[in-house]
Write a protein that holds these residues in place. Structure first.
Motif, short mmCIF file in Angstrom:
data_model
loop_
_atom_site.label_atom_id
_atom_site.label_comp_id
_atom_site.label_asym_id
_atom_site.label_seq_id
_atom_site.Cartn_x
_atom_site.Cartn_y
_atom_site.Cartn_z
N ARG A 1 -3.82 -5.51 -0.61
CA ARG A 1 -2.84 -4.97 -1.51
C ARG A 1 -2.62 -3.52 -1.68
N LEU B 1 1.77 -2.51 -12.98
CA LEU B 1 2.36 -1.66 -11.74
C LEU B 1 2.43 -2.96 -10.85
N ARG B 2 3.36 -2.94 -10.03
CA ARG B 2 3.57 -3.99 -8.96
C ARG B 2 2.97 -3.67 -7.78
N SER B 3 2.22 -4.61 -7.17
CA SER B 3 1.73 -4.32 -5.80
C SER B 3 2.46 -5.13 -4.83
N GLN B 4 1.88 -4.44 -3.54
CA GLN B 4 2.54 -5.23 -2.22
C GLN B 4 1.33 -5.65 -1.42
N CYS C 1 -0.66 0.79 -16.12
CA CYS C 1 -1.34 0.36 -14.99
C CYS C 1 -1.48 -0.96 -14.63
N TRP D 1 -4.88 -0.67 -10.41
CA TRP D 1 -3.88 0.23 -9.89
C TRP D 1 -3.16 -0.15 -8.85
N GLY D 2 -3.05 -1.66 -8.40
CA GLY D 2 -2.51 -1.98 -7.49
C GLY D 2 -3.11 -1.96 -5.89
N GLU E 1 -6.13 -3.55 -3.94
CA GLU E 1 -6.97 -4.58 -3.75
C GLU E 1 -7.67 -4.40 -2.45
N PRO F 1 -0.36 -0.30 -4.17
CA PRO F 1 0.59 0.01 -4.91
C PRO F 1 2.23 -0.01 -4.46
#
Length: 607
Positions: free
Chosen positions: A510, A463-466, A460, A494-495, A497, A512
């Motif tokens: 943000r 994990l990259r977020s965008q 978790c 969990w990505g 925000e 995931p």
């Protein structure tokens, strides 16, 4: 409006009857629960015309004192609570003191009882609110209650009764649920003078499981897990059906809180989440579960019929149920539930807080070449290369199977799924184990293996977020906005925000990376709704699991591929070591066991 005036007692009781006595089965419920509270070990229920003509419940309980018979049918008179403290710690099935008075106001009512230790029984009758004097009668120790001509004086209620068969079916279903609640009590049910059900008292767990099988079906014991786990002042025990034993309707679900059958949304949500990763869409699990906790921790005084409860620590109860069931289901592995041939069924697999019966405990005892054979993900690298960047290098699948040597003829121990002997139509693997023939759907099995590997490679916090190009404002309720503040750090892991931007709004910055393209507003509202209601949410995880499941499906060995014997054995060993490998990601079974007894029956051997 007319002047305010007190209602007559008979009308008060009839109004109460509208809340407590919905149909004949409601009468049976109240009377049988009274018998259970009286310490009965044998309860007989006789009904005629689906209960519309007669309902008689007889027990061998403690009985009622002669002087108390008239009070028994008075409104709000009870022996089960006497103070507010008693109400805070209700341990009995009934306690309101409304049921008998309600019945007596809408039916021809009689009660006969002999108190424990007394030589004589006494009987009173009530008709249209008129009570007769108690008189001596013949009756063994215990109590009999007769309710005749239900709703005879309330025609509007009587016309809403359904057909005789329908009303009796409700009574039959009710007795099943009560029989599961109290295994140590003998129950008998007859209809129109004919015996329909006889449940002998269950003195041990095997006898109780036999009763469970009579209610949920004779195959339930083989297709279920035994649960017994205690933590945080609570204990959950009983049986849960395997995902492959799911049903199209939620008609085989029995959940008891301190012995009381309840329907509760917290419970339903926790169970649904526990099965989310293994159950086919639209299917419902089967279970008989008993939750025990301090009576002070649950409010049973929520509904007149006592069919609903309210937990004082809802989040704690929800998490306890989810984690217990989720971990139990995670321990299921292919080969775990092979039953011995010398019995019809050996009972459900046992999952407790200290012991998990299954393949994981036996792996160290297998022959070295069997225990060490591991199946790497037999897939091409291209379809998953893009996802490796999101999940991390450790999740990158290996490109091929690792063949392993065949077992030698001197091996004394055979793994649960045995050893492969052939491949059928390039779809199924045929293997021989101690009990007979094993059939494996190789694509379904490898799909689960691939899926679990992808999940285990996801961490978790990594994990990259965008970042959204333009932060998105999402209107929510005030309760949901508060949940966003309280659980902000967990969501960020969990990505996702987001921050509260007003009394009823949040801003999403943000998401995931795996969920790029999803409806961000709907996702946010769903997550916050669950957090506000249950204190936890698996929306993000379930969405990501859905994507990983799709990847696993496309990245698994396909039907039509020819495997070598060593590759088949490698797949079998990996199934035995992989969580939830008894079914694929969609809830379909991955393997089937045909015992020698079943094979002999197919060819009429031994006849």
């Amino acid at each position: 409006m007319s002047r305010i005036r007190p209602l007559p007692p008979e009308l008060i009781n009839q109004i109460a009857a509208g809340e407590v006595i919905e149909r004949p089965s409601s009468v049976v419920k109240e009377l049988v629960e009274n018998s259970l509270d009286a310490g009965a070990t044998r309860i007989e229920v006789d009904v005629e015309l689906g209960g519309a003509r007669l309902i008689r419940v007889r027990d061998d309980g403690d009985g009622i004192a002669p002087d108390d018979l008239s009070l028994a049918v008075a409104s709000h008179a009870t022996s089960k609570i006497g103070s507010f403290d008693d109400l805070e710690h209700v341990a009995s099935m009934g306690f309101r003191g409304e049921a008998l008075a309600s019945m007596a106001s809408v039916a021809r009512f009689a009660i006969t009882s002999r108190l424990r230790g007394m030589d004589n029984a006494f009987r009173i009758e009530v008709d249209s609110g008129r009570m007769q004097e108690a008189r001596p009668a013949q009756h063994p120790q215990g109590t009999s209650v007769e309710v005749r001509d239900l709703f005879y004086n309330v025609p509007a209620r009587r016309k809403f009764l359904r057909a005789e068969r329908t009303e009796f079916a409700h009574i039959d279903d009710l007795l099943k649920s009560l029989a599961l609640a109290r295994g140590g009590v003998e129950f008998r049910l007859s209809h129109n003078g004919k015996s329909v059900r006889v449940w002998k008292a269950a003195r041990d767990e095997n006898a109780m499981l036999t009763r469970v099988a009579e209610v949920l079906g004779e195959t339930f014991p083989q297709q279920s897990l035994r649960i017994d786990h205690a933590a945080a002042g609570m204990r959950l025990s009983g049986w849960v059906g395997l995902p492959t034993a799911s049903r199209s309707q939620a008609d085989a679900q029995y959940f008891y809180v301190n012995g009381r059958l309840v329907r509760d949304r917290v419970v339903a949500h926790a169970v649904r989440q526990a099965y989310a990763d293994v159950l086919f869409h639209g299917r419902h699990p089967t279970f008989v579960l008993y939750l025990e906790l301090d009576p002070a921790g649950v409010d049973v005084n929520v509904h007149p019929a006592k069919s609903e409860v309210r937990f004082r620590e809802q989040r704690l109860v929800h998490d306890f149920l989810f984690r217990t069931l989720h971990e139990a289901l995670a321990q299921t592995r292919a080969g775990q539930h092979v039953q011995a041939e010398d019995s019809d069924w050996a009972g459900a697999a046992d999952v407790t807080s200290t012991v998990v019966q299954g393949v994981s405990r036996q792996a160290s005892q297998w022959p070295a070449h069997a225990a060490q054979s591991r199946l790497h993900l037999g897939v091409r690298e291209e379809p998953l290369a893009g996802y490796a960047a999101l999940l991390g290098d450790d999740a990158t699948p290996q490109p091929s199977f690792v063949p392993q040597p065949l077992p030698s003829s001197n091996d004394d121990e055979v793994p649960p799924l045995g050893y492969a002997v052939a491949q059928l139509k390039t779809i199924y693997i045929l293997a021989e184990n101690t009990h007979g023939l094993v059939l494996v759907d190789m694509h379904a099995a490898h799909e689960r293996i691939t899926y679990e590997k992808l999940k285990s490679g996801r961490v978790c916090s990594n994990l990259r977020s965008q970042i959204l190009l333009v932060p998105l404002s999402v209107p929510v309720s005030a309760k949901e906005a508060a949940a966003a503040e309280e659980h902000g750090e967990a969501l960020a892991d969990w990505g996702l925000e987001l921050s509260r931007s007003g009394p009823s709004a949040v801003v999403v910055r943000r998401i995931p990376a795996l969920l790029e393209g999803a409806d961000v507003a709907e996702l946010t509202r769903n997550v916050l709704s669950e957090l506000a209601q249950h204190g936890s949410s698996r929306q993000l995880q379930e969405l990501e699991n859905e994507l990983l499941s799709t990847m696993a499906c496309h990245g698994s060995v396909r039907a039509g591929r020819r495997l070598t014997i060593p590759e088949m054995n490698a797949l079998l060993r990996e199934m035995e070591a992989t969580e939830r490998s008894g079914q694929c990601n969609h809830g379909r079974p991955t393997w089937v066991q045909l015992s020698m007894t079943e094979l002999d029956k197919l060819f009429l051997r031994g006849r």
